[in-house]
Design a protein around this motif. Structure first.
Motif, PDB file in Angstrom:
ATOM      1  N   SER A   1       0.814  -1.222   0.000  1.00 26.84           N
ATOM      2  CA  SER A   1       0.000   0.000   0.000  1.00 26.84           C
ATOM      3  C   SER A   1       0.843   1.265   0.000  1.00 26.84           C
ATOM      4  O   SER A   1       0.336   2.363   0.220  1.00 26.84           O
ATOM      5  N   GLY A   2       2.157   1.096  -0.223  1.00 26.33           N
ATOM      6  CA  GLY A   2       3.050   2.242  -0.240  1.00 26.33           C
ATOM      7  C   GLY A   2       3.494   2.696   1.123  1.00 26.33           C
ATOM      8  O   GLY A   2       4.149   3.730   1.263  1.00 26.33           O
ATOM      9  N   GLU A   3       3.180   1.912   2.174  1.00 30.17           N
ATOM     10  CA  GLU A   3       3.477   2.349   3.531  1.00 30.17           C
ATOM     11  C   GLU A   3       4.954   2.123   3.870  1.00 30.17           C
ATOM     12  O   GLU A   3       5.604   1.227   3.346  1.00 30.17           O
ATOM     13  N   PHE A   4       5.486   2.971   4.768  1.00 32.37           N
ATOM     14  CA  PHE A   4       6.862   2.809   5.247  1.00 32.37           C
ATOM     15  C   PHE A   4       6.953   3.322   6.681  1.00 32.37           C
ATOM     16  O   PHE A   4       6.120   4.099   7.146  1.00 32.37           O
ATOM     17  N   LYS A   5       7.983   2.881   7.371  1.00 36.35           N
ATOM     18  CA  LYS A   5       8.276   3.341   8.723  1.00 36.35           C
ATOM     19  C   LYS A   5       9.786   3.418   8.877  1.00 36.35           C
ATOM     20  O   LYS A   5      10.506   2.470   8.559  1.00 36.35           O
ATOM     21  N   LEU A   6      10.265   4.563   9.382  1.00 34.45           N
ATOM     22  CA  LEU A   6      11.699   4.785   9.563  1.00 34.45           C
ATOM     23  C   LEU A   6      11.996   5.032  11.035  1.00 34.45           C
ATOM     24  O   LEU A   6      11.302   5.811  11.696  1.00 34.45           O
ATOM     25  N   ASN A   7      13.016   4.367  11.546  1.00 37.07           N
ATOM     26  CA  ASN A   7      13.533   4.670  12.873  1.00 37.07           C
ATOM     27  C   ASN A   7      14.651   5.698  12.702  1.00 37.07           C
ATOM     28  O   ASN A   7      15.629   5.461  11.999  1.00 37.07           O
ATOM     29  N   LEU A   8      14.500   6.857  13.326  1.00 35.30           N
ATOM     30  CA  LEU A   8      15.495   7.914  13.208  1.00 35.30           C
ATOM     31  C   LEU A   8      16.712   7.606  14.072  1.00 35.30           C
ATOM     32  O   LEU A   8      16.644   6.830  15.031  1.00 35.30           O
ATOM     33  N   SER A   9      17.844   8.200  13.713  1.00 30.84           N
ATOM     34  CA  SER A   9      19.068   8.010  14.492  1.00 30.84           C
ATOM     35  C   SER A   9      18.834   8.407  15.940  1.00 30.84           C
ATOM     36  O   SER A   9      18.098   9.366  16.216  1.00 30.84           O
ATOM     37  N   PRO A  10      19.433   7.681  16.889  1.00 37.54           N
ATOM     38  CA  PRO A  10      19.223   7.988  18.310  1.00 37.54           C
ATOM     39  C   PRO A  10      19.519   9.449  18.615  1.00 37.54           C
ATOM     40  O   PRO A  10      20.536  10.004  18.211  1.00 37.54           O
ATOM     41  N   GLY A  11      18.597  10.088  19.334  1.00 37.49           N
ATOM     42  CA  GLY A  11      18.768  11.474  19.728  1.00 37.49           C
ATOM     43  C   GLY A  11      18.309  12.479  18.700  1.00 37.49           C
ATOM     44  O   GLY A  11      18.190  13.664  19.007  1.00 37.49           O
ATOM     45  N   LEU A  12      18.029  12.039  17.469  1.00 38.53           N
ATOM     46  CA  LEU A  12      17.670  12.997  16.427  1.00 38.53           C
ATOM     47  C   LEU A  12      16.356  13.689  16.744  1.00 38.53           C
ATOM     48  O   LEU A  12      16.172  14.867  16.437  1.00 38.53           O
ATOM     49  N   HIS A  13      15.427  12.979  17.373  1.00 34.29           N
ATOM     50  CA  HIS A  13      14.122  13.573  17.648  1.00 34.29           C
ATOM     51  C   HIS A  13      14.180  14.639  18.746  1.00 34.29           C
ATOM     52  O   HIS A  13      13.221  15.356  18.971  1.00 34.29           O
ATOM     53  N   THR A  14      15.315  14.763  19.430  1.00 36.64           N
ATOM     54  CA  THR A  14      15.483  15.829  20.422  1.00 36.64           C
ATOM     55  C   THR A  14      16.615  16.771  20.053  1.00 36.64           C
ATOM     56  O   THR A  14      17.026  17.600  20.863  1.00 36.64           O
ATOM     57  N   GLU A  15      17.138  16.634  18.861  1.00 37.31           N
ATOM     58  CA  GLU A  15      18.278  17.440  18.420  1.00 37.31           C
ATOM     59  C   GLU A  15      17.784  18.759  17.835  1.00 37.31           C
ATOM     60  O   GLU A  15      17.270  18.815  16.730  1.00 37.31           O
ATOM     61  N   LEU A  16      17.954  19.827  18.596  1.00 42.01           N
ATOM     62  CA  LEU A  16      17.476  21.116  18.144  1.00 42.01           C
ATOM     63  C   LEU A  16      18.264  21.570  16.917  1.00 42.01           C
ATOM     64  O   LEU A  16      19.471  21.434  16.848  1.00 42.01           O
ATOM     65  N   GLY A  17      17.559  22.100  15.945  1.00 39.80           N
ATOM     66  CA  GLY A  17      18.221  22.590  14.738  1.00 39.80           C
ATOM     67  C   GLY A  17      18.453  21.541  13.679  1.00 39.80           C
ATOM     68  O   GLY A  17      18.959  21.854  12.610  1.00 39.80           O
ATOM     69  N   ALA A  18      18.095  20.287  13.964  1.00 38.52           N
ATOM     70  CA  ALA A  18      18.301  19.242  12.960  1.00 38.52           C
ATOM     71  C   ALA A  18      17.398  19.485  11.755  1.00 38.52           C
ATOM     72  O   ALA A  18      16.245  19.894  11.903  1.00 38.52           O
ATOM     73  N   LYS A  19      17.933  19.239  10.575  1.00 44.58           N
ATOM     74  CA  LYS A  19      17.159  19.387   9.347  1.00 44.58           C
ATOM     75  C   LYS A  19      17.141  18.031   8.654  1.00 44.58           C
ATOM     76  O   LYS A  19      18.185  17.500   8.282  1.00 44.58           O
ATOM     77  N   VAL A  20      15.950  17.491   8.516  1.00 41.89           N
ATOM     78  CA  VAL A  20      15.789  16.133   8.022  1.00 41.89           C
ATOM     79  C   VAL A  20      15.058  16.160   6.682  1.00 41.89           C
ATOM     80  O   VAL A  20      14.120  16.940   6.495  1.00 41.89           O
ATOM     81  N   ARG A  21      15.504  15.323   5.781  1.00 42.71           N
ATOM     82  CA  ARG A  21      14.870  15.236   4.474  1.00 42.71           C
ATOM     83  C   ARG A  21      14.540  13.785   4.174  1.00 42.71           C
ATOM     84  O   ARG A  21      15.386  12.895   4.299  1.00 42.71           O
TER      85      ARG A  21
END
Length: 572
Positions: free
Chosen positions: A219-239
């Motif tokens: 169905s086109g679905e996906f799930k990504l686990n982000l690098s540890p700490g990235l979800h609390t890393e201020l200023g991170a720019k993710v693409r």
């Protein structure tokens, strides 16, 4: 000598093929028992033979005494060992990369790599993947990055740590810790899910992977686990980057996840930074929306509506100086077009590369225009480094039908010409002259090494040389023939436009014969160590945070059984 052997021979001279240095006796027209001028700041790299426990190391500053001698003592190595495991303690195969800034001003960072081992010598599976890397012992700070390999890259994101190399280290690196999540769907233009698309989250500025890798489901679905700490890393720019199967003619989709959206910390009710589960019944949002609950983001990437791909053939060639038209064989042709729909937050870029055949034809499937308008492409033709024709970028408009396109005719490459002479004014025969992409431009982001060739040639009996290059900025490396009492030199950051550049008479500087002694950590002579001496005349600028030029190789030799290598260095 065959062409292949000749190229290998020239590459050996210019690159890292260490040869025995000059004899201890003072050659004619050189200075002996004196150091290089103090105005030239020097550094060194030491490459021990593989048979020893020593590792490559740098010496940030090299100072010769008044007799033109210097002793360099190598330091012992520090061993970094580690175990890599997942959430259930399982062994995770990975590429381990250790980096640190170079100690030599302007030089590229030091990189040491290893692959984790998941089996012992007898092929028995290990409970933990293990790695071992050796670096010189020092108080320098290193960064270690673990890149999971297939198939575990679908579960775990790259992880990074820092350490100092002042002692042996043992790491236990778990890739199954708390992490943020980005999930969603990749959709076709009609809204149906697209299966088999590779999706990964990357760092916006560098393109480095910052998540696990996902392949979209039915169905086109996906799930990504982000690098540890990235979800609390201020200023991170993710693409997010979604790449379809290369067998299909589809664009790559990219979507920037805003700092506040993709890396938002967990909400209070989670009580920790573990994944905050979204409502499983929550449908994917429209493409223009991005829903985040805590550190979980749901996003949809939609393909634009496109016509069926058509096959096109692009002839490429050029005209010689004598006016003869010839086909360009073996050139790389890059086609690129932006298919993004107006107002969409998802960028759709279609890019494909092919090689021209024996008739100078590049046959490729492309997304055409339609009955309303032609589709604009940017086409870049990069000839082989040995070709007389120059790299060319040109616009191309495609209509709705395939077929043979108009010929792309390339101009002749301009030449770097000149005469190489020694300090006495006599021509230097059989010196290697090579044109490398200018390091100053590379450091400033003006050029990319991949965009420019590195052609080379030998000087004639009269010292003359001619090297054809593309438009750009170059460092011209000058390597005298082995056995001659001459030092290597370079002309830095010379710009080349559409016309030939006459360097006129290029004099090599006077040389001084120096002696470099290398000792092992116990103070004993180190045999078979390759010594490279660099000039870092711009070290002051590097100290201020800007390195317009990197270190320049000025001498190279191999230590004898007494740990000594005589080196000819320039004394301009």
């Amino acid at each position: 000598m065959s062409r292949r052997l000749a190229i290998a021979f020239l590459a050996c001279l210019v690159a890292s093929c260490a040869a025995e240095g000059p004899k201890d006796s003072c050659p004619a027209d050189t200075g002996c028992n004196q150091p290089p001028p103090s105005s030239i700041k020097l550094a060194a790299e030491l490459f021990p033979p593989p048979s020893t426990t020593l590792v490559r190391q740098e010496v940030a500053s090299v100072e010769f005494d008044q007799a033109g001698a210097v002793t360099l003592t190598m330091v012992a190595s520090t061993t970094i060992r580690g175990e890599i495991f997942g959430a259930k303690g399982e062994a995770v195969p990975a590429q381990v990369v250790v980096t640190r800034p170079s100690l030599i001003p302007g030089a590229p960072e030091v990189v040491v790599q290893a692959t984790s081992q998941t089996q012992d010598m007898e092929g028995k599976l290990l409970d933990r993947a293990r790695f071992s890397i050796s670096v010189p012992r020092s108080d320098a700070s290193y960064t270690i990055t673990v890149f999971p390999q297939k198939p575990t890259d679908a579960l775990y994101a790259p992880a990074t740590r820092t350490f100092t190399a002042d002692a042996d280290r043992q790491f236990g690196i778990s890739l199954g810790g708390p992490t943020g999540v980005a999930s969603g769907v990749v959709l076709a233009a009609d809204g149906a899910g697209l299966e088999g698309v590779r999706v990964v989250a990357v760092d916006g500025p560098t393109g480095a992977a910052r998540s696990s890798v996902a392949i979209t489901g039915p169905s086109g679905e996906f799930k990504l686990n982000l690098s540890p700490g990235l979800h609390t890393e201020l200023g991170a720019k993710v693409r997010l980057v979604a790449t379809p199967d290369p067998k299909t003619t589809s664009p790559t989709l990219q979507r920037d996840l805003g700092v506040q959206a993709a890396v938002k910390p967990a909400i209070e009710k989670c009580q920790s930074d573990i994944e905050c589960q979204a409502d499983p019944k929550m449908p994917p949002p429209p493409e223009e929306q991005l829903a985040c609950i805590g550190n979980r983001c749901v996003v949809a990437l939609r393909m634009p509506a496109l016509p069926v791909a058509r096959q096109f053939a692009l002839p490429v060639g050029g005209k010689t100086a004598a006016g003869v038209d010839i086909d360009l064989v073996g050139a790389r042709i890059d086609f690129k077009t932006d298919l993004s729909e107006p107002g969409s937050p998802t960028q759709a870029v279609f890019a494909v590369s092919v090689l021209s055949d024996d008739h100078g034809l590049a046959s490729v499937d492309l997304i055409p225009g339609d009955l309303k308008s032609n589709r604009p492409y940017t086409v870049t033709v990069t000839p082989p480094a040995s070709s007389m024709f120059t790299r060319t970028t040109t616009p191309l408009a495609l209509g709705p039908a395939g077929g043979v396109l108009g010929t792309v005719s390339l101009a002749l490459r301009p030449q770097l010409i000149g005469h190489l002479v020694g300090p006495s004014g006599m021509p230097v025969k059989n010196a290697v002259v090579s044109a490398q992409p200018a390091a100053a431009a590379l450091n400033l982001g003006v050029e990319r090494a991949i965009d420019l060739g590195a052609p080379m040639t030998l000087t004639g009996a009269d010292g003359s040389f001619a090297v054809r290059v593309d438009k750009g900025s170059y460092d011209i490396e000058l390597v005298p023939p082995a056995g001659e009492p001459l030092a290597r030199w370079s002309i830095d950051n010379r710009a080349v436009s559409d016309s030939d550049v006459d360097l006129r008479t290029v004099p090599l500087p006077r040389a001084v014969l120096t002696r470099v002694t290398v000792l092992d950590p116990e103070g004993k002579p180190a045999t078979g160590v390759e010594v490279r001496i660099y000039a870092t005349a711009y070290a002051d600028a590097c100290a201020k945070g800007s390195c317009p030029l990197p270190a320049r190789l000025r001498g190279q030799g191999l230590t004898r059984s007494d740990g000594v290598t005589p080196l000819l260095l320039p004394a301009p």
